[in-house]
Structure formats: structure tokens, C-alpha cells
Design an enzyme around this catalytic site. Structure first.
Site, PDB file in Angstrom:
ATOM      1  CB  SER A 145      -0.933   0.000   1.214  1.00  0.00           C
ATOM      2  OG  SER A 145      -0.189  -0.195   2.404  1.00  0.00           O
ATOM      3  CG  HIS A 197      -0.836   4.011   4.196  1.00  0.00           C
ATOM      4  ND1 HIS A 197      -2.102   3.695   4.644  1.00  0.00           N
ATOM      5  CD2 HIS A 197      -0.282   2.846   3.787  1.00  0.00           C
ATOM      6  CE1 HIS A 197      -2.307   2.402   4.513  1.00  0.00           C
ATOM      7  NE2 HIS A 197      -1.216   1.864   3.993  1.00  0.00           N
TER       8      HIS A 197
END
Length: 409
Positions: A145, A197
Site C-alpha cells: 500500500s 502510507h
């Protein structure tokens, strides 16, 4: 009579067609991540502490391999499923633009930069004299991610859109799209690495604004890799996308770094890219409207200095082509050579084209030819081709246009 029967493709057929439309590298990453997850599930492997991204292990034990192993392992079926479903559209679009080998290098570059940002922020937070966050150094993160958030930033910049839709619910400014997704995922999902992230977003912006340009090789390097014997079996596959060389600077073109060179970080483009993020007052500028009937980039009439430089350049290019044609065994006819010699001699004498052969005074003939050349150049044709076409058409503008259009077709 037989009734009309409407048949639809079966689910396996549709899945096969969908899979065949995914480029080589993107499908390979999806396949590898899926296989790794299912193998770990079958053998009961859950010791992700050995392969995850841990800042403390990287700093103290120098286990650099965690930077790349952590992006291939996933903790649950939903984790790997959502990440790969997001990778397919993002990776496919970027791979079709950049090529398979170039995208692989960009993914490795983004993974490395994500890790560097992650370690630096964790160190600063852990050794903060005001309020230290020691748990960030011991955080164990896995999944693709972080790379996906970098791709989201790059794809958003590439599209040039002013706003993006978040799950089809509401629109947000394009610059804040990735940050909004970061907050939404952090609120909706548990056990999500906020710092991982966030570092992906920072790497995406750093790539978009040219901070990594000095690390990106040129097109010749990618072409040399593609022509090597090691990748011969991969290159022959229909899903493999070869770097065509359209982007010679080695990075994906964006609305902010489209015209910058590969050494933009060292040549002062950093300040220009950063200043473009600041709000500025809109200034209305009139730009010429390009007519689709005349392809190419027009030139402004009356720019004598620029036209003289272009004339000298086109003259040298024409002479170089004439020499190449003579040396390669394809001699040109005498009329073309005579025309080129007239153009060259005319420029050396201070005029563009000699018209003494038709009985017109030299100065007036040069002015008339200049006007015709300017008209054709403003239509988008190359100046050298315009001069040769006018000479071949004996100064007839319509015939010269037909010659130029036939050459382009």
C-alpha cells in the site's frame, strides 16, 4: 426456425480476457504477491516480524532486505485483495506510459525512498526531546500500500485534473486527494500504518516534482536492458511493454515536470517546482488557437532573430542530408542540388532564396519568397522542407502546399 439465442461469455472467459489486458509487470506483481500470500497460508507461516519493515532492525542491524520483502507480504486475504485490485488500474496505466522495465525501476526507487522517509521520520519522532514516540521505531509494516499511495500521487499529477472524487461521494482538490484517502483509510480500517502510507505520499510528491530526476537513467539504459539476453523470453511476450523512447528524460511526464530535464534537481528546477505549489494570482494570457488542419507548432511572424537562427540551422541540416545522400549511394538529381546550392548561396549573400532565374529583381524576389516561406512555416511545416518545396514548385504556393502534404502523408 431456431430461436434467437443470446450467449454470454462465461466467468472464466471474462477473467481470462481481463487478465490478458493487464501489462506484464503489473500482472507479475499481482501474481507474485498472491502466490506468496497463499503459500504462507498453506504452510502456516505467520512470522512476519522477520520480513516486515522495522526501522529499529534496519538501523541497528542494517537489515536492508526488509525494504523490499515487506512490500511483497500481506497479513490477510482482504489486505492482499484490496492492494492488488488497486494496483491493477494504477500499474497498468503507468506501465503503458513508461514501459515494463522503467516501471520496475520506479517501483524499486519508490520503495527505497519510502523506507528512507520512514526511517528518518521515525528517528526524529523517537528522539524528539519534547514528546518521544518510541513505538514508531518498533513498528512492523507489511504490504504494497505504500507504493500504491505513491502511484496515486503520480497518477493524479499526470491526469492534470483539478479535483478528484473520493469513492464517488464527494470531490476534493487534486493536491489533497491522497491525503484525504490517507485519513479515510485510517478512520475506516484498524491496524493501518499511518507513517508507511504518509511516506508513500511524500515519495510520490518528491517524484512528481523532480527531486528524483538525477537518479533516473536515460532511455538508452532501459533499451540496453530490454535487448539483453536475460530478458529475451520476457520481451517476446505480448504483454511486455517496451520503452519506446518517447520520454527521453526517464520519468513519467506530469503537468509540473513535463518540460524539465533529467537533471532538474541539480539545475535549479527544484525551486520552480516547489513554487508551483504555492497559490498564485491568475493572469489571463492569450494563446494562439491551433488549427487542426495545420498540424505542428506555429512560429510567430516578425521574429527576425529567431528566424535567422532557424535559417542557419535548417541550412546546415539540409547540407548534412545532401552529403549523407551522396555518400550513401543515392545521388540526388541536379535540380535538387541546384536548389540547395541556390539556397545556401542566397543566404551567404544576405537573402534567403535567389529569384534571378525568373527575371525578378533579387531584393523583391527575396521578399516575396520570404512571405511565402513565412506563410507555410506558420501552417506548421518545417522551414527546410518549405524552402525545398517552394524551389521545386517554382515559387507556386499551392503546388508547394501539395508537395508538403504529400510528404507528410
Amino acid at each position: 426456425m431456431r430461436p434467437h439465442i443470446v450467449t454470454e461469455a462465461s466467468v472464466p472467459t471474462r477473467l481470462s480476457q481481463w487478465w490478458e489486458n493487464i501489462p506484464f509487470l503489473t500482472s507479475t506483481v499481482v501474481f507474485v504477491c498472491g502466490i506468496i500470500y497463499f503459500v504462507c497460508l498453506l504452510v502456516g507461516y505467520d512470522s512476519f516480524g522477520e520480513v516486515c519493515f522495522s526501522p529499529s532492525d534496519i538501523v541497528s542491524r542494517f537489515q536492508v532486505y526488509r525494504i523490499y520483502t515487506s512490500i511483497l507480504f500481506h497479513g490477510s486475504l482482504l489486505h492482499v485483495l484490496f492492494n492488488m485490485m488497486a494496483l491493477v488500474p494504477l500499474g497498468s496505466e503507468m506501465e503503458r506510459i513508461m514501459g515494463s522495465v522503467r516501471l520496475l525501476y520506479v517501483i524499486l526507487l519508490l520503495a527505497t525512498s519510502n523506507a528512507i522517509f520512514h526511517v528518518l521520520i521515525a528517528l526524529l519522532a523517537a528522539h524528539n526531546p519534547i514528546n518521544s514516540y518510541e513505538y514508531l521505531m518498533n513498528e512492523c509494516a507489511i504490504g504494497f500500500s505504500g507504493i500504491l499511495f505513491s502511484m496515486i500521487v503520480i497518477e493524479t499529477s499526470l491526469s492534470g485534473a483539478q479535483s478528484r472524487s473520493v469513492f464517488g461521494l464527494f470531490n476534493v482538490p487534486a493536491k489533497w486527494y491522497a491525503f484525504i484517502l490517507l485519513v479515510v483509510f485510517q478512520l475506516l480500517m484498524s491496524n493501518v500504518s499511518l507513517l508507511g502510507h504518509l511516506c508513500g505520499i511524500l515519495s510520490g510528491f518528491a517524484y512528481t516534482y523532480g527531486l528524483f530526476n538525477f537518479l533516473l537513467p536515460g532511455t538508452s539504459v532501459y533499451s540496453a536492458i530490454e535487448t539483453s539476453s536475460l530478458l529475451s523470453s520476457c520481451v517476446r511476450r505480448p504483454k511486455f511493454i517496451v520503452c519506446t523512447g518517447g520520454n527521453s528524460s526517464g520519468y513519467i511526464p506530469t503537468h509540473s515536470s513535463e518540460n524539465s530535464s533529467s537533471s532538474g534537481f541539480l539545475s535549479g528546477n527544484l525551486w520552480r517546482n516547489l513554487s508551483s505549489m504555492m497559490p498564485q494570482r491568475e493572469v489571463s494570457t492569450q494563446q494562439p488557437v491551433q488549427d487542426n488542419r495545420f498540424p505542428g507548432r506555429g512560429r510567430t511572424l516578425g521574429s527576425d532573430h529567431g528566424q535567422q537562427a532557424s535559417a542557419l540551422s535548417s541550412d546546415s541540416n539540409l547540407q548534412a542530408r545532401l552529403l549523407d545522400d551522396n555518400n550513401s549511394g543515392h545521388p540526388l538529381d541536379s535540380s535538387t542540388l541546384g536548389t540547395a546550392q541556390q539556397i545556401s548561396d542566397g543566404r551567404q549573400a544576405g537573402s534567403n532564396v535567389t529569384t534571378a532565374a525568373v527575371g525578378v529583381p533579387q531584393h523583391q524576389g527575396a521578399v516575396a519568397s520570404d512571405e511565402k516561406i513565412k506563410k507555410l512555416v506558420s501552417m506548421g511545416f518545417d522551414r527546410t522542407q518549405v524552402e525545398v518545396a517552394l524551389a521545386a514548385a517554382d515559387g507556386d504556393l499551392n503546388v508547394a502546399v501539395e508537395i508538403l502534404m504529400s510528404q507528410q502523408s
